[in-house]
Scaffold this motif. Structure first.
Motif, PDB file in Angstrom:
ATOM      1  N   ARG A  16      26.770   9.520 -46.549  1.00  0.00           N
ATOM      2  CA  ARG A  16      26.234   8.399 -47.334  1.00  0.00           C
ATOM      3  C   ARG A  16      25.224   7.605 -46.511  1.00  0.00           C
ATOM      4  NH1 ARG A  16      31.464   8.105 -49.727  1.00  0.00           N
ATOM      5  NH2 ARG A  16      32.253   6.548 -48.252  1.00  0.00           N
ATOM      6  N   HIS A  17      25.239   7.818 -45.186  1.00  0.00           N
ATOM      7  CA  HIS A  17      24.327   7.085 -44.298  1.00  0.00           C
ATOM      8  C   HIS A  17      23.301   7.986 -43.619  1.00  0.00           C
ATOM      9  CE1 HIS A  17      26.834   3.492 -44.697  1.00  0.00           C
ATOM     10  NE2 HIS A  17      27.865   4.311 -44.617  1.00  0.00           N
ATOM     11  N   PHE A  18      23.585   9.285 -43.569  1.00  0.00           N
ATOM     12  CA  PHE A  18      22.685  10.254 -42.938  1.00  0.00           C
ATOM     13  C   PHE A  18      22.570  11.481 -43.842  1.00  0.00           C
ATOM     14  CE2 PHE A  18      24.745   7.867 -39.533  1.00  0.00           C
ATOM     15  CZ  PHE A  18      23.669   7.451 -38.773  1.00  0.00           C
ATOM     16  N   SER A  19      21.352  11.962 -44.036  1.00  0.00           N
ATOM     17  CA  SER A  19      21.145  13.104 -44.928  1.00  0.00           C
ATOM     18  C   SER A  19      21.645  14.414 -44.338  1.00  0.00           C
ATOM     19  CB  SER A  19      19.664  13.229 -45.293  1.00  0.00           C
ATOM     20  OG  SER A  19      18.876  13.350 -44.111  1.00  0.00           O
ATOM     21  N   ASN A  20      21.575  14.534 -43.000  1.00  0.00           N
ATOM     22  CA  ASN A  20      22.020  15.763 -42.341  1.00  0.00           C
ATOM     23  C   ASN A  20      22.229  15.489 -40.849  1.00  0.00           C
ATOM     24  OD1 ASN A  20      19.388  15.739 -41.179  1.00  0.00           O
ATOM     25  ND2 ASN A  20      18.592  16.928 -42.902  1.00  0.00           N
ATOM     26  N   LYS A  21      22.581  16.542 -40.113  1.00  0.00           N
ATOM     27  CA  LYS A  21      22.856  16.366 -38.680  1.00  0.00           C
ATOM     28  C   LYS A  21      21.603  15.943 -37.921  1.00  0.00           C
ATOM     29  CE  LYS A  21      24.657  18.727 -34.587  1.00  0.00           C
ATOM     30  NZ  LYS A  21      25.150  20.006 -34.011  1.00  0.00           N
ATOM     31  N   ASP A  22      20.434  16.472 -38.282  1.00  0.00           N
ATOM     32  CA  ASP A  22      19.203  16.080 -37.591  1.00  0.00           C
ATOM     33  C   ASP A  22      18.917  14.589 -37.769  1.00  0.00           C
ATOM     34  OD1 ASP A  22      18.448  18.263 -36.187  1.00  0.00           O
ATOM     35  OD2 ASP A  22      16.804  18.873 -37.500  1.00  0.00           O
ATOM     36  N   ALA A  23      19.272  14.044 -38.922  1.00  0.00           N
ATOM     37  CA  ALA A  23      19.079  12.608 -39.154  1.00  0.00           C
ATOM     38  C   ALA A  23      19.978  11.802 -38.223  1.00  0.00           C
ATOM     39  CB  ALA A  23      19.373  12.263 -40.609  1.00  0.00           C
ATOM     40  N   ILE A  24      21.172  12.325 -37.966  1.00  0.00           N
ATOM     41  CA  ILE A  24      22.080  11.668 -37.021  1.00  0.00           C
ATOM     42  C   ILE A  24      21.484  11.726 -35.617  1.00  0.00           C
ATOM     43  CG2 ILE A  24      24.357  11.764 -35.938  1.00  0.00           C
ATOM     44  CD1 ILE A  24      25.434  12.893 -38.580  1.00  0.00           C
ATOM     45  N   LEU A  25      20.981  12.901 -35.228  1.00  0.00           N
ATOM     46  CA  LEU A  25      20.376  13.055 -33.903  1.00  0.00           C
ATOM     47  C   LEU A  25      19.155  12.154 -33.754  1.00  0.00           C
ATOM     48  CD1 LEU A  25      20.634  16.923 -33.376  1.00  0.00           C
ATOM     49  CD2 LEU A  25      22.033  15.126 -32.336  1.00  0.00           C
ATOM     50  N   GLN A  26      18.404  11.994 -34.836  1.00  0.00           N
ATOM     51  CA  GLN A  26      17.243  11.105 -34.797  1.00  0.00           C
ATOM     52  C   GLN A  26      17.690   9.669 -34.510  1.00  0.00           C
ATOM     53  OE1 GLN A  26      14.620  11.391 -38.186  1.00  0.00           O
ATOM     54  NE2 GLN A  26      13.608   9.452 -37.730  1.00  0.00           N
ATOM     55  N   ALA A  27      18.761   9.232 -35.155  1.00  0.00           N
ATOM     56  CA  ALA A  27      19.285   7.884 -34.915  1.00  0.00           C
ATOM     57  C   ALA A  27      19.761   7.739 -33.473  1.00  0.00           C
ATOM     58  CB  ALA A  27      20.435   7.590 -35.880  1.00  0.00           C
ATOM     59  N   VAL A  28      20.364   8.804 -32.930  1.00  0.00           N
ATOM     60  CA  VAL A  28      20.821   8.773 -31.537  1.00  0.00           C
ATOM     61  C   VAL A  28      19.622   8.626 -30.599  1.00  0.00           C
ATOM     62  CG1 VAL A  28      21.894  10.109 -29.684  1.00  0.00           C
ATOM     63  CG2 VAL A  28      22.926  10.091 -31.962  1.00  0.00           C
ATOM     64  N   MET A  29      18.549   9.402 -30.857  1.00  0.00           N
ATOM     65  CA  MET A  29      17.376   9.341 -29.992  1.00  0.00           C
ATOM     66  C   MET A  29      16.684   7.982 -30.082  1.00  0.00           C
ATOM     67  SD  MET A  29      17.534  12.011 -28.353  1.00  0.00           S
ATOM     68  CE  MET A  29      18.582  13.455 -28.512  1.00  0.00           C
ATOM     69  N   GLU A  30      16.688   7.379 -31.273  1.00  0.00           N
ATOM     70  CA  GLU A  30      16.128   6.029 -31.416  1.00  0.00           C
ATOM     71  C   GLU A  30      16.931   5.044 -30.571  1.00  0.00           C
ATOM     72  OE1 GLU A  30      16.339   5.272 -35.582  1.00  0.00           O
ATOM     73  OE2 GLU A  30      14.522   6.412 -36.063  1.00  0.00           O
ATOM     74  N   TRP A  31      18.248   5.175 -30.625  1.00  0.00           N
ATOM     75  CA  TRP A  31      19.127   4.299 -29.853  1.00  0.00           C
ATOM     76  C   TRP A  31      18.874   4.472 -28.354  1.00  0.00           C
ATOM     77  CZ3 TRP A  31      22.730   4.524 -26.036  1.00  0.00           C
ATOM     78  CH2 TRP A  31      23.636   3.461 -25.925  1.00  0.00           C
ATOM     79  N   VAL A  32      18.802   5.714 -27.913  1.00  0.00           N
ATOM     80  CA  VAL A  32      18.582   6.005 -26.495  1.00  0.00           C
ATOM     81  C   VAL A  32      17.247   5.426 -26.036  1.00  0.00           C
ATOM     82  CG1 VAL A  32      18.142   7.838 -24.804  1.00  0.00           C
ATOM     83  CG2 VAL A  32      20.021   8.068 -26.445  1.00  0.00           C
ATOM     84  N   SER A  33      16.194   5.673 -26.806  1.00  0.00           N
ATOM     85  CA  SER A  33      14.859   5.201 -26.440  1.00  0.00           C
ATOM     86  C   SER A  33      14.814   3.682 -26.333  1.00  0.00           C
ATOM     87  CB  SER A  33      13.838   5.691 -27.472  1.00  0.00           C
ATOM     88  OG  SER A  33      12.540   5.282 -27.116  1.00  0.00           O
ATOM     89  N   GLU A  34      15.372   3.011 -27.331  1.00  0.00           N
ATOM     90  CA  GLU A  34      15.347   1.547 -27.341  1.00  0.00           C
ATOM     91  C   GLU A  34      16.163   0.971 -26.189  1.00  0.00           C
ATOM     92  OE1 GLU A  34      16.799   0.496 -31.160  1.00  0.00           O
ATOM     93  OE2 GLU A  34      15.059   1.300 -32.234  1.00  0.00           O
ATOM     94  N   ARG A  35      17.357   1.492 -25.995  1.00  0.00           N
ATOM     95  CA  ARG A  35      18.248   0.955 -24.961  1.00  0.00           C
ATOM     96  C   ARG A  35      17.728   1.252 -23.556  1.00  0.00           C
ATOM     97  NH1 ARG A  35      20.149  -0.083 -29.320  1.00  0.00           N
ATOM     98  NH2 ARG A  35      22.229  -0.916 -29.770  1.00  0.00           N
ATOM     99  N   LEU A  36      17.275   2.480 -23.331  1.00  0.00           N
ATOM    100  CA  LEU A  36      16.801   2.840 -21.995  1.00  0.00           C
ATOM    101  C   LEU A  36      15.559   2.042 -21.625  1.00  0.00           C
ATOM    102  CD1 LEU A  36      16.891   4.482 -19.409  1.00  0.00           C
ATOM    103  CD2 LEU A  36      15.677   6.322 -20.596  1.00  0.00           C
ATOM    104  N   MET A  37      14.573   1.969 -22.519  1.00  0.00           N
ATOM    105  CA  MET A  37      13.350   1.249 -22.193  1.00  0.00           C
ATOM    106  C   MET A  37      13.604  -0.248 -22.041  1.00  0.00           C
ATOM    107  SD  MET A  37      11.318   3.670 -21.674  1.00  0.00           S
ATOM    108  CE  MET A  37       9.942   2.610 -21.198  1.00  0.00           C
ATOM    109  N   SER A  38      14.532  -0.783 -22.824  1.00  0.00           N
ATOM    110  CA  SER A  38      14.897  -2.190 -22.677  1.00  0.00           C
ATOM    111  C   SER A  38      15.541  -2.425 -21.317  1.00  0.00           C
ATOM    112  CB  SER A  38      15.860  -2.595 -23.795  1.00  0.00           C
ATOM    113  OG  SER A  38      16.324  -3.916 -23.596  1.00  0.00           O
ATOM    114  N   ARG A  39      16.408  -1.516 -20.909  1.00  0.00           N
ATOM    115  CA  ARG A  39      17.061  -1.610 -19.605  1.00  0.00           C
ATOM    116  C   ARG A  39      16.024  -1.541 -18.483  1.00  0.00           C
ATOM    117  NH1 ARG A  39      22.339   0.098 -17.692  1.00  0.00           N
ATOM    118  NH2 ARG A  39      23.003  -0.183 -19.855  1.00  0.00           N
TER     119      ARG A  39
END
Length: 202
Positions: free
Chosen positions: A51-74
């Motif tokens: 209901r929140h992600f269309s498929n597994k790649d959409a989940i991985l995309q959200a993970v990569m967004e999280w990683v990018s934002e958190r790492l660069m902020s750090r």
């Protein structure tokens, strides 16, 4: 993760999903993570997940967004108002190492995405993160040349490749040892060698 995740608002559910994937990646081969295992870790059904992600790649995309934002902020926090480009570079190095120690599943996922033969959105996001990271390093290298801390003949691109590769080497050693805490022990000594390689020649 527990059953309370069933009742989270949409944005929180997405965040909990990202956390679940990163945790799983720290425990197993990321390519073997399924939507079923993610749902199980969260204590929800696959239907609730989709209901929140269309498929597994959409989940991985959200993970990569999280990683990018958190790492660069750090990274930005690590280099902020440091007394010199070299001090900022060392702080950046150690902040990246600490980020990996806190989230050991992340490098496994990044390596996994880069090894995929097909072109995917998560894979493109990894490349974009590496570009952003390299640009941040390039600014520090230029500042260091001006300040006299770094060799004016320094090849910025090669120095960035070595910086990232050095961290990757620490990651690989920690995976072989089965203990990411080795990174924190070895990182200062490894950076000291890197520093001598890029330093100004008197």
């Amino acid at each position: 993760m527990n059953l309370s995740s069933k009742y989270l608002p949409a944005e929180e559910r997405r965040a909990v999903t990202v956390e679940a994937v990163i945790e799983l990646a720290g425990e197993q081969n990321p390519s073997e993570i399924t939507t079923a295992s993610i749902a199980k870790r969260m204590g929800v059904t696959q239907g609730a997940l989709f209901r929140h992600f269309s498929n597994k790649d959409a989940i991985l995309q959200a993970v990569m967004e999280w990683v990018s934002e958190r790492l660069m902020s750090r990274i930005e926090k690590a280099v902020y108002e440091k007394p010199s480009p070299l001090a900022a570079l060392e702080s950046m190095f150690m902040a990246h190492v600490d980020f990996i120690i806190e989230h050991p599943g992340i490098p496994r996922m990044l390596f996994g995405e880069l090894q995929r033969s097909e072109e995917t959105v998560p894979k493109r996001m990894v490349h974009a993160l590496i570009r952003r990271y390299g640009e941040r390093l390039n600014r520090l290298f230029e500042q260091g040349k001006v300040s006299g801390e770094f060799d004016v003949r320094l090849d910025n691109e090669a120095a960035a490749t070595l910086f990232i590769g050095t961290i990757q080497g620490l990651v690989m050693q920690s995976l072989i040892a089965g203990d990411v805490s080795h990174m924190r022990r070895d990182a200062p000594k490894v950076f000291a060698i890197y520093q001598r390689g890029i330093g100004s020649v008197s």
